[in-house]
Design a protein around this motif. Structure first.
Motif: not given
Length: 448
Positions: A177-192, A280-283
């Protein structure tokens, strides 16, 4: 009524099975298991692997990356005992930029006289080794290991960095059983990216949700007319979207040896997250996506790399005497190469950054791979040979998929003579020109 009872029985069964994943809830059936039914040759099996990536926020420090791990591993026989040892690599640079291992908790479970006995990991089973000025390793040796036992670990790593390390999705043994969970704030953007070389490719799920963080701030002031101060505490909320990324899989196959495969680690299933930009929050957007040219420039400009190549005044007299009667370029190169091999002993640490510094390594006769091979390159250049450092990756580091400073972890010297490139690694006493140690026979390199 019969159907209702059947459904209830299935629900109870599923609930019981889910509860077995809770830390410390090892079952008697798990301990009695003598082999993996789906892979009878396996000497061990990961019964459960959980990896969560989350980000916490504090008013003073901003976001901190938290990686939480939980592993439960069944060991069937003595050949699986090596799975009772674990090494955790941590960035341990100067200043506040450090990764911290916390909340380590681990047990070994055995079935003795029909009863479950658990043995807690104690401090003497945890060792810390400082690899160099940048990295340290926590080594864990689990207690009371026997054939048939189960080990279970949970721990967290706090990191001040926003780049996320590659997430391993496949071991050399099966994972039930494998469980991977990522919770990333919208400010940080990653290519998966899932490793394109891997044969096993798990399914994943993406969604978003709102998240609210409470932030405690304080202000200090004086009461009028009194010689005392007070601190006022205020609480405010930070609201943002959170990008959720999940990989939940059952019966992940082991990565097996295949004939004619040079390095099977390159074919391991893993999730690669390339940190592309911060919004950033200001765009306002700050780009972190990089290229190999930017990566190599960054490495070269570090004082523990490029600066080491420019140091010459510690070897000049000896090298002048060494090559005084030699004019043939290849003969001159081999004299210098063998001189460095005999002059400085490798301390078994890899890396492309100098640790001791080339002058100190030359004087004391010991250094890491970069100390030795940057020194070799510098001396070859001093002798007017067209030499440059070459970044490469060891087998256990894999092949870099995206540009990053961690894609390479080793440096050798290269001499361009006509249409030939002569590769040299002076850290290995058995190596010679274009015959490199097996640990670095792994794909391509990059000349700097």
């Amino acid at each position: 009524m019969k159907n209702t009872l059947t459904i209830l029985a299935l629900l109870i069964l599923n609930l019981t099975f889910a509860q077995n994943y809770k830390f410390g809830k090892v079952s008697e059936d798990e301990l009695k298991e003598v082999s993996n039914p789906a892979n009878l040759d396996a000497h061990a099996t990961v019964l459960y692997k959980m990896h969560k990536v989350d980000f916490t926020f504090a008013a003073k420090t901003g976001f901190t990356q938290i990686n939480t791990y939980h592993e439960r591993i069944k060991i069937y026989d003595e050949e699986g005992f090596n799975w009772a040892n674990k090494k955790i690599k941590l960035y341990d640079g100067s200043g506040l930029k450090k990764e911290i291992l916390s909340d380590l908790n681990a047990y070994t479970f055995n079935l003795e006289d029909g009863k479950i006995k658990k043995t807690k990991l104690k401090s003497e089973g945890v060792f810390e080794e400082k690899n160099n000025k940048y990295w340290a390793t926590k080594s864990i040796t689990m207690p009371n290991i026997k054939a048939g036992c189960i080990i279970e670990l949970q721990y967290s790593i706090e990191s001040p960095f926003m780049s996320i390390d590659d997430i391993v999705l496949q071991y050399d043994i099966p994972i039930k059983r494998l469980e991977v969970d990522l919770s990333i704030p919208e400010y940080f953007n990653y290519k998966k990216i899932l490793n394109p070389k891997a044969l096993y490719s798990p399914k994943f799920q993406e969604l978003t949700k709102n998240r609210k963080e409470s932030i405690n701030t304080s202000s200090r002031g004086e009461r009028r007319g009194l010689l005392m101060t007070r601190t006022n505490y205020n609480t405010s909320n930070l609201e943002f979207l959170e990008n959720i990324f999940k990989i939940h899989s059952d019966n992940v196959p082991a990565l097996t040896n295949e004939p004619m495969v040079d390095n099977r680690n390159n074919y391991r299933a893993k999730l690669i997250l390339e940190y592309q930009f911060y919004r950033a929050p200001d765009g306002k957007v700050e780009n972190y996506s990089t290229t190999w040219n930017k990566v190599t420039n960054s490495i070269y400009n570090n004082e523990d790399f490029g600066n080491q190549l420019n140091k010459k005044n510690y070897f000049e007299n000896e090298i002048d005497d060494l090559i005084a009667n030699t004019t043939e370029p290849l003969d001159k190169a081999m004299l210098i190469y063998n001189f460095v091999k005999s002059k400085v002993k490798w301390n078994n640490y890899v890396g492309y950054y100098s640790d001791s510094g080339v002058k100190k390594a030359y004087k004391e006769g010991v250094g890491n791979v970069a100390d030795i091979n940057l020194m070799l390159t510098s001396i070859l250049q001093y002798a007017n040979l067209p030499a440059n450092p070459i970044l490469i990756s060891t087998k256990d580091n894999g092949i870099p998929i995206v540009p990053s400073t961690s894609g390479f972890n080793y440096v050798i010297a290269g001499i361009e003579m006509g249409d030939q490139l002569i590769l040299l690694d002076a850290s290995s006493k058995y190596a010679t020109q274009n015959v490199l140690p097996e640990r670095i026979l792994n794909g391509l390199g990059r000349i700097i």
